[in-house]
Motif scaffolding. Structure first.
Motif, mmCIF file in Angstrom:
data_model
loop_
_atom_site.group_PDB
_atom_site.id
_atom_site.type_symbol
_atom_site.label_atom_id
_atom_site.label_comp_id
_atom_site.label_asym_id
_atom_site.label_seq_id
_atom_site.Cartn_x
_atom_site.Cartn_y
_atom_site.Cartn_z
ATOM 1 N N ASP A 147 62.304 35.230 49.027
ATOM 2 C CA ASP A 147 62.707 35.968 50.350
ATOM 3 C C ASP A 147 64.330 36.296 50.579
ATOM 4 O O ASP A 147 64.613 37.450 51.048
ATOM 5 C CB ASP A 147 62.229 35.075 51.374
ATOM 6 N N ILE A 148 65.245 35.392 49.982
ATOM 7 C CA ILE A 148 66.648 35.749 50.206
ATOM 8 C C ILE A 148 66.783 36.774 49.462
ATOM 9 O O ILE A 148 67.831 37.584 49.579
ATOM 10 C CB ILE A 148 67.189 34.395 49.574
ATOM 11 N N ALA A 149 66.418 36.950 48.113
ATOM 12 C CA ALA A 149 66.608 38.139 47.407
ATOM 13 C C ALA A 149 66.402 39.525 48.155
ATOM 14 O O ALA A 149 67.048 40.514 48.408
ATOM 15 C CB ALA A 149 65.892 38.082 46.155
ATOM 16 N N PHE A 150 65.110 39.530 48.701
ATOM 17 C CA PHE A 150 64.660 40.516 49.676
ATOM 18 C C PHE A 150 65.560 40.753 50.911
ATOM 19 O O PHE A 150 65.965 42.045 51.289
ATOM 20 C CB PHE A 150 63.425 40.400 50.160
ATOM 21 N N PHE A 151 65.975 39.635 51.618
ATOM 22 C CA PHE A 151 66.771 39.650 52.752
ATOM 23 C C PHE A 151 67.993 40.381 52.426
ATOM 24 O O PHE A 151 68.805 41.138 52.932
ATOM 25 C CB PHE A 151 66.915 38.185 53.245
ATOM 26 N N ALA A 152 68.720 39.980 51.157
ATOM 27 C CA ALA A 152 69.930 40.270 50.656
ATOM 28 C C ALA A 152 69.851 42.030 50.433
ATOM 29 O O ALA A 152 70.791 42.608 50.715
ATOM 30 C CB ALA A 152 70.482 39.535 49.374
ATOM 31 N N GLU A 153 68.903 42.279 49.669
ATOM 32 C CA GLU A 153 68.798 43.807 49.398
ATOM 33 C C GLU A 153 68.551 44.766 50.615
ATOM 34 O O GLU A 153 69.148 45.593 50.749
ATOM 35 C CB GLU A 153 67.520 44.036 48.484
ATOM 36 N N HIS A 154 67.644 44.352 51.846
ATOM 37 C CA HIS A 154 67.670 44.900 52.806
ATOM 38 C C HIS A 154 68.914 44.933 53.774
ATOM 39 O O HIS A 154 69.090 46.061 54.337
ATOM 40 C CB HIS A 154 66.541 44.269 53.746
ATOM 41 N N ALA A 155 69.503 43.633 54.013
ATOM 42 C CA ALA A 155 70.848 44.101 54.541
ATOM 43 C C ALA A 155 71.948 44.730 53.993
ATOM 44 O O ALA A 155 72.409 45.609 54.645
ATOM 45 C CB ALA A 155 71.451 42.464 54.780
ATOM 46 N N ASP A 156 71.956 44.891 52.742
ATOM 47 C CA ASP A 156 72.796 45.785 52.076
ATOM 48 C C ASP A 156 72.221 47.244 52.085
ATOM 49 O O ASP A 156 73.363 47.997 52.357
ATOM 50 C CB ASP A 156 72.595 45.287 50.431
ATOM 51 N N HIS A 179 77.654 41.013 61.374
ATOM 52 C CA HIS A 179 76.542 41.397 60.503
ATOM 53 C C HIS A 179 76.789 41.379 59.084
ATOM 54 O O HIS A 179 76.116 40.901 58.286
ATOM 55 C CB HIS A 179 75.644 42.657 60.985
ATOM 56 N N VAL A 180 77.865 41.992 58.722
ATOM 57 C CA VAL A 180 78.454 41.860 57.326
ATOM 58 C C VAL A 180 78.845 40.459 56.781
ATOM 59 O O VAL A 180 78.452 40.037 55.706
ATOM 60 C CB VAL A 180 79.919 42.779 57.236
ATOM 61 N N GLU A 181 79.209 39.661 57.910
ATOM 62 C CA GLU A 181 79.326 38.223 57.429
ATOM 63 C C GLU A 181 77.823 37.569 57.331
ATOM 64 O O GLU A 181 77.695 36.731 56.061
ATOM 65 C CB GLU A 181 79.924 37.677 58.750
ATOM 66 N N LEU A 182 77.036 37.967 57.935
ATOM 67 C CA LEU A 182 75.755 37.545 57.790
ATOM 68 C C LEU A 182 75.086 38.012 56.212
ATOM 69 O O LEU A 182 74.874 37.157 55.596
ATOM 70 C CB LEU A 182 74.647 37.989 58.795
ATOM 71 N N ALA A 183 75.471 39.268 55.815
ATOM 72 C CA ALA A 183 74.743 39.988 54.839
ATOM 73 C C ALA A 183 75.556 39.263 53.483
ATOM 74 O O ALA A 183 74.952 38.681 52.530
ATOM 75 C CB ALA A 183 75.118 41.445 54.796
#
Length: 266
Positions: A147-156, A179-183
């Motif tokens: 999930d974290i890998a997916f979240f990172a890719e989606h945020a990017d 939001h950049v901080e979160l990503a």
């Protein structure tokens, strides 16, 4: 600490404060002209300079306000759309953490579920205990890793698509900054997890090798990883709430209701 971009409120406060100061100085000058008119008469150069400064201050404040208002209006619909995308991204993150932790309400409608879930995320003690169980369980840990890998890719993807657009208007820069901080937090954790538990995806393996987190952080332990995930989930929920509130202020729901209720052009 990093220097953050100014928010809409602080930007407007600065412009309006300049106008207020100019008006106060103008009133003071008018009053002093009646009470101490001889002073200004004896110092015409100083009087001329003071008048010029007041005119410049008022002009700059008024022009800045007009230009910024026009800029906000021109970008308002696009800005709201982008903010909704940022809300979606943040909400996916904190709801995803709750889902893996088994804390996502299932007996409520969508709106009630969001409100109830937000209360769970803000309960640090409960959330931290549930996340520690995830990190300590191999299967749950693997699911969280995916999930974290997916979240990172989606945020990017979201930030890569819209950050440059939003930064064209200074008043929207702070929300992008947060939001950049979160990503960045998500990508940091994802890089560490991909390094300590290499995935089958060769692309992610290569990205993990290039992550600066490997040089700075040790292999994440249960306590460290749990605490970071709790912080990330709470940040995501706060950004979700704050960004949605700001988006609805930029273009109110009533405007959309009136807009969508009109007849199509002939």
């Amino acid at each position: 600490m990093p220097r953050r971009a100014r928010s809409i409120e602080s930007y407007l406060r600065q412009t309006r404060l300049m106008a207020i100061l100019a008006l106060v100085a103008l009133v003071a000058g008018v009053v002093s002209d009646f009470t101490s008119g001889s002073f200004w008469g004896r110092h015409p150069l100083l009087a001329g300079l003071a008048a010029s400064v007041l005119v410049v201050m008022l002009s700059v404040a008024v022009i800045n306000e007009v230009l910024e208002r026009r800029r906000r209006q021109r970008w308002s619909i696009l800005a709201q759309y982008v903010m909704f995308e940022l809300v979606r991204n943040a909400r996916m993150i904190w709801l995803g953490v709750l889902e893996v932790a088994g804390l996502l309400p299932t007996d409520a409608n969508q709106r009630e579920s969001i409100d109830m879930s937000a209360q769970v995320v803000r309960d640090t003690t409960r959330l931290a205990a549930a996340v520690r169980k995830i990190v300590g369980d191999d299967d749950a840990h693997a699911r969280l890793h995916r999930d974290i890998a997916f979240f990172a890719e989606h945020a990017d993807e979201v930030l890569g698509r819209w950050a440059a657009v939003m930064l064209n208007a200074e008043v929207y820069a702070e929300i992008i900054d947060r939001h950049v901080e979160l990503a960045g937090d998500i990508a940091w954790i994802g890089g560490l997890l991909d390094t300590s538990h290499p995935p089958d995806d060769v692309r992610r393996q290569r990205r993990a090798r290039g992550s600066a987190a490997v040089q700075i952080e040790n292999e994440p332990g249960v306590e460290w990883l749990s605490d970071r995930i709790v912080v990330i989930a709470q940040l995501a929920e706060a950004l979700d709430r704050g960004t949605l509130e700001l988006a609805l202020r930029i273009v109110p729901v009533q405007w959309w209701e009136a807009r969508l209720g009109t007849a199509p052009p002939a």
